[in-house]
Design an enzyme around this catalytic site. Structure first.
Site, PDB file in Angstrom:
ATOM      1  N   HIS A 161      -6.668  -0.500  12.926  1.00 45.48           N
ATOM      2  CA  HIS A 161      -6.764  -0.175  11.507  1.00 45.48           C
ATOM      3  C   HIS A 161      -7.920   0.784  11.224  1.00 45.48           C
ATOM      4  O   HIS A 161      -7.748   1.809  10.575  1.00 45.48           O
ATOM      5  CB  HIS A 161      -6.934  -1.438  10.674  1.00 45.48           C
ATOM      6  N   HIS A 177     -10.525   5.662   9.704  1.00 51.97           N
ATOM      7  CA  HIS A 177     -11.882   5.954   9.228  1.00 51.97           C
ATOM      8  C   HIS A 177     -12.737   6.527  10.352  1.00 51.97           C
ATOM      9  O   HIS A 177     -13.949   6.343  10.346  1.00 51.97           O
ATOM     10  CB  HIS A 177     -12.556   4.667   8.706  1.00 51.97           C
ATOM     11  N   LYS A 223      -3.899  10.069   1.525  1.00 55.44           N
ATOM     12  CA  LYS A 223      -4.967   9.082   1.323  1.00 55.44           C
ATOM     13  C   LYS A 223      -5.876   9.678   0.246  1.00 55.44           C
ATOM     14  O   LYS A 223      -6.615  10.632   0.493  1.00 55.44           O
ATOM     15  CB  LYS A 223      -5.743   8.877   2.628  1.00 55.44           C
TER      16      LYS A 223
END
Length: 290
Positions: A161, A177, A223
């Site tokens: 993730h 990220h 995003k």
């Protein structure tokens, strides 16, 4: 997060120690170059059209040979292609992948950063002093598979993730990220950088900033606001997010810290004994205090 919540001084001190120990951090303008371009516009949640305020990629140069010559990055890059992008698709972990997960953990555990993080967590009673037990704890936090999508099998883990990214029902981007993965995805034309995010001129980023709030699309999905460290080593991120995960017991930890010149909010979501998501949010930087 409540306004006016102060900076966590103890945690800031520990993270600054880790920052100083990050010998594998890449140097902006030398080991990599970013091209910030324009400020991204507002995109409502669930919308997949965004005005492109950046015609060129975010990364104009990355010294890949240098990355591949450093164990922690080399093993990290090997892990990036081990995951199915969509949640709801059960992950199949092969023996080879298990080996790669372990090689990555072994490599980062040799670094001074992880040794420092381990010592601190032992002192706080949040980890055992035995390195093998600490490695097992890290494995559960980052690589233990769990079911993020109720309809499918075990389809996600903290590492996937946070560092790789995944999609939800083919609609919304989750995670991603990490700057190395962002660069790789951009290089293969899967990611399109749309511009940096800033509330006003005072938090407009610089090209040598090591933290960035940004907007991008990944395989056509937008995003609206993402955030990541830029140029830092994988071991720095694993150490930082592991410390915050283990220090705070709630489902969500939001903690304000001052690391180097950056005032950041570190956000970590818990999924059982694993990380659900974790990321930094830039609040301001010293050279342009808010």
């Amino acid at each position: 997060m409540a306004k006016g919540q102060g900076t966590n001084q103890e945690l800031s001190d520990v993270l600054n120690e880790l920052w100083k120990l990050d010998v594998n951090r890449m140097k902006p303008g030398k080991d990599y170059k970013i091209n910030l371009q324009g400020k991204a516009g507002f995109v409502s949640e669930g919308s997949n059209s965004a005005r492109d305020s950046a015609r060129a990629p975010l990364f104009s140069y990355v010294n890949e040979n240098k990355l591949k010559s450093i164990d922690t990055y080399a093993y990290f890059i090997n892990l990036l292609d081990n995951y199915e992008m969509s949640t709801g698709v059960a992950e199949q972990v092969t023996k080879e992948e298990l080996k790669e997960n372990n090689l990555f953990l072994d490599a980062i555990l040799k670094t001074e950063i992880m040794k420092c993080a381990h010592r601190y967590l032992v002192r706080k009673g949040r980890a055992q002093s035995d390195p093998a037990q600490f490695k097992g704890q890290l494995y559960d936090i980052w690589f233990q598979l769990y079911r993020r999508d109720k309809s499918g099998g075990e389809d996600s883990c903290g590492f996937e993730h946070v560092f790789v990214g995944e999609t939800k029902h083919g609609k919304e981007i989750m995670g991603l990220h990490n700057w190395v993965q962002f660069y790789h995805q951009e290089k293969h034309n899967h990611v399109d950088y749309k511009g940096y995010k800033a509330r006003n001129n005072k938090d407009t980023p610089d090209e040598d900033d090591h933290v960035l709030n940004l907007q991008f699309s990944w395989n056509g999905l937008v995003k609206p606001v993402g955030s990541c460290f830029i140029g830092v080593s994988p071991e720095f991120e694993v150490a930082l997010f592991t410390i915050v995960f283990l220090l705070f017991d709630g489902r969500v930890a939001n903690v304000k810290v001052k690391v180097d010149e950056y005032l950041l909010e570190i956000v970590v979501y818990r999924f059982g004994n694993s990380i659900g998501t974790s990321y930094p949010k830039m609040i301001s930087s010293n050279n342009r205090d808010l």
